[in-house]
Design an enzyme around this catalytic site. Structure first.
Site, PDB file in Angstrom:
ATOM      1  N   PRO A  11      43.136  48.952  34.902  1.00 32.89           N
ATOM      2  CA  PRO A  11      42.360  50.123  35.304  1.00 32.89           C
ATOM      3  C   PRO A  11      40.866  50.018  35.021  1.00 32.89           C
ATOM      4  O   PRO A  11      40.454  49.447  34.010  1.00 32.89           O
ATOM      5  CB  PRO A  11      42.971  51.258  34.473  1.00 32.89           C
ATOM      6  N   ASN A  12      40.124  50.581  35.945  1.00 35.00           N
ATOM      7  CA  ASN A  12      38.659  50.700  35.892  1.00 35.00           C
ATOM      8  C   ASN A  12      37.923  49.396  36.187  1.00 35.00           C
ATOM      9  O   ASN A  12      36.702  49.400  36.331  1.00 35.00           O
ATOM     10  CB  ASN A  12      38.186  51.281  34.542  1.00 35.00           C
ATOM     11  N   ARG A  19      30.052  50.069  35.906  1.00 35.73           N
ATOM     12  CA  ARG A  19      30.272  50.862  34.688  1.00 35.73           C
ATOM     13  C   ARG A  19      29.826  50.061  33.455  1.00 35.73           C
ATOM     14  O   ARG A  19      30.093  48.868  33.341  1.00 35.73           O
ATOM     15  CB  ARG A  19      31.731  51.278  34.554  1.00 35.73           C
ATOM     16  N   TYR A  24      30.150  45.237  30.045  1.00 36.15           N
ATOM     17  CA  TYR A  24      30.970  44.441  30.965  1.00 36.15           C
ATOM     18  C   TYR A  24      30.160  43.557  31.918  1.00 36.15           C
ATOM     19  O   TYR A  24      30.736  42.809  32.699  1.00 36.15           O
ATOM     20  CB  TYR A  24      31.891  45.367  31.773  1.00 36.15           C
ATOM     21  N   ASN A  75      43.947  40.539  32.802  1.00 37.17           N
ATOM     22  CA  ASN A  75      43.086  41.439  32.030  1.00 37.17           C
ATOM     23  C   ASN A  75      43.686  42.832  32.212  1.00 37.17           C
ATOM     24  O   ASN A  75      43.419  43.508  33.211  1.00 37.17           O
ATOM     25  CB  ASN A  75      41.648  41.425  32.530  1.00 37.17           C
ATOM     26  N   ALA A  78      42.540  48.835  29.777  1.00 33.07           N
ATOM     27  CA  ALA A  78      43.012  49.805  28.777  1.00 33.07           C
ATOM     28  C   ALA A  78      44.519  49.718  28.544  1.00 33.07           C
ATOM     29  O   ALA A  78      45.004  50.073  27.453  1.00 33.07           O
ATOM     30  CB  ALA A  78      42.618  51.211  29.204  1.00 33.07           C
ATOM     31  N   GLU A  99      45.767  36.032  28.419  1.00 40.02           N
ATOM     32  CA  GLU A  99      45.181  37.379  28.367  1.00 40.02           C
ATOM     33  C   GLU A  99      43.660  37.243  28.304  1.00 40.02           C
ATOM     34  O   GLU A  99      43.145  36.462  27.494  1.00 40.02           O
ATOM     35  CB  GLU A  99      45.722  38.069  27.095  1.00 40.02           C
ATOM     36  N   HIS A 101      39.887  39.341  28.121  1.00 42.14           N
ATOM     37  CA  HIS A 101      39.053  40.535  27.985  1.00 42.14           C
ATOM     38  C   HIS A 101      37.611  40.106  28.163  1.00 42.14           C
ATOM     39  O   HIS A 101      37.176  39.117  27.548  1.00 42.14           O
ATOM     40  CB  HIS A 101      39.229  41.191  26.611  1.00 42.14           C
ATOM     41  N   ILE A 102      36.898  40.841  28.971  1.00 39.39           N
ATOM     42  CA  ILE A 102      35.495  40.506  29.232  1.00 39.39           C
ATOM     43  C   ILE A 102      34.672  40.708  27.963  1.00 39.39           C
ATOM     44  O   ILE A 102      33.855  39.867  27.590  1.00 39.39           O
ATOM     45  CB  ILE A 102      34.976  41.388  30.389  1.00 39.39           C
ATOM     46  N   SER A 103      34.899  41.828  27.312  1.00 37.27           N
ATOM     47  CA  SER A 103      34.168  42.141  26.079  1.00 37.27           C
ATOM     48  C   SER A 103      34.924  41.586  24.875  1.00 37.27           C
ATOM     49  O   SER A 103      36.116  41.269  24.964  1.00 37.27           O
ATOM     50  CB  SER A 103      34.013  43.659  25.946  1.00 37.27           C
ATOM     51  N   ARG A 108      34.664  46.077  18.842  1.00 34.48           N
ATOM     52  CA  ARG A 108      34.584  47.443  19.360  1.00 34.48           C
ATOM     53  C   ARG A 108      35.470  48.393  18.559  1.00 34.48           C
ATOM     54  O   ARG A 108      35.853  48.089  17.436  1.00 34.48           O
ATOM     55  CB  ARG A 108      34.919  47.417  20.861  1.00 34.48           C
ATOM     56  N   ARG A 112      40.963  49.359  20.119  1.00 33.16           N
ATOM     57  CA  ARG A 112      40.986  48.191  21.023  1.00 33.16           C
ATOM     58  C   ARG A 112      41.424  46.916  20.301  1.00 33.16           C
ATOM     59  O   ARG A 112      41.514  45.847  20.900  1.00 33.16           O
ATOM     60  CB  ARG A 112      39.604  47.951  21.635  1.00 33.16           C
TER      61      ARG A 112
HETATM   62  C1  DHK Z   1      38.427  46.221  29.627  1.00 40.53           C
HETATM   63  C2  DHK Z   1      38.675  47.555  29.466  1.00 40.53           C
HETATM   64  O1  DHK Z   1      38.619  48.389  30.490  1.00 40.53           O
HETATM   65  C3  DHK Z   1      38.967  48.121  28.117  1.00 40.53           C
HETATM   66  O2  DHK Z   1      39.843  49.210  28.196  1.00 40.53           O
HETATM   67  C4  DHK Z   1      39.490  47.097  27.147  1.00 40.53           C
HETATM   68  C5  DHK Z   1      38.611  45.239  28.542  1.00 40.53           C
HETATM   69  C6  DHK Z   1      38.609  45.843  27.163  1.00 40.53           C
HETATM   70  C7  DHK Z   1      37.679  44.051  28.708  1.00 40.53           C
HETATM   71  O3  DHK Z   1      36.885  43.739  27.815  1.00 40.53           O
HETATM   72  O4  DHK Z   1      37.759  43.376  29.742  1.00 40.53           O
HETATM   73  O5  DHK Z   1      39.537  47.651  25.868  1.00 40.53           O
END
Ligand code: DHK
Length: 149
Positions: A11-12, A19, A24, A75, A78, A99, A101-103, A108, A112
């Site tokens: 999601p997102n 965003r 990100y 990825n 959330a 797995e 994660h970009i961040s 954080r 998370r």
């Molecule tokens: C992306 C999200 O949308 C967050 O909910 C995760 C992750 C981290 C990312 O770093 O790609 O906590």
């Protein structure tokens, strides 16, 4: 083993580049997909690239991957921190799972720091920005090559 790799995004991530670019980055998901496709050709991988804001769609793609794919790069966004359903689906998949994660999720908020998906993942990449997807594909190519040897 199949050289088809499912690259799944939660999601997102459709808003990637728009965003919270301080977290990100400015690259869009379309940029990430383009780079993944170029690298996949170099690594002799086929990819299916998907994003959804709906947990069940991600579960369904993992079930699809179970029938056809050699590896999954995911990825879960959330859903990383909440989804037993995605963990269960990945546990039903036999090939390598990476797995991404970009961040750097560990830098954080505390919520998370826990990942359900990490209970299944063969490797975890966090904090490398969108470059993490390419690193994950390189790892998957190596694991598929090793499995063949
Ligand atoms: C992306 C999200 O949308 C967050 O909910 C995760 C992750 C981290 C990312 O770093 O790609 O906590």
């Amino acid at each position: 083993m199949s050289r088809l790799v499912y690259v799944l995004n939660g999601p997102n991530l459709n808003l990637l580049g728009k965003r919270q670019p301080d977290i990100y980055g400015r690259e869009t998901l379309a940029d990430v997909e383009r780079d993944c496709r170029a690298l996949a050709t170099e690594l002799r991988l086929d990819i299916r690239f998907h994003q959804s804001n709906r947990e069940y769609e991600i579960v369904d793609w993992i079930h699809e991957a179970r029938e056809t794919a050699g590896a999954v790069v995911i990825n879960p966004a959330a859903f990383t921190h909440t989804s037993v359903a995605i963990l269960d689906a990945l546990n039903a998949f036999e090939g390598p799972v990476i797995e991404v994660h970009i961040s750097n999720v560990h830098k954080r908020e505390a919520f998370r720091h826990h990942s359900f998906v990490s209970l299944r993942a063969d490797g975890v990449i966090a904090g490398f920005g969108t470059q993490g997807y390419g690193l994950a594909l390189r790892r998957v190519a190596r694991l598929l090559d090793d499995a063949k040897a």
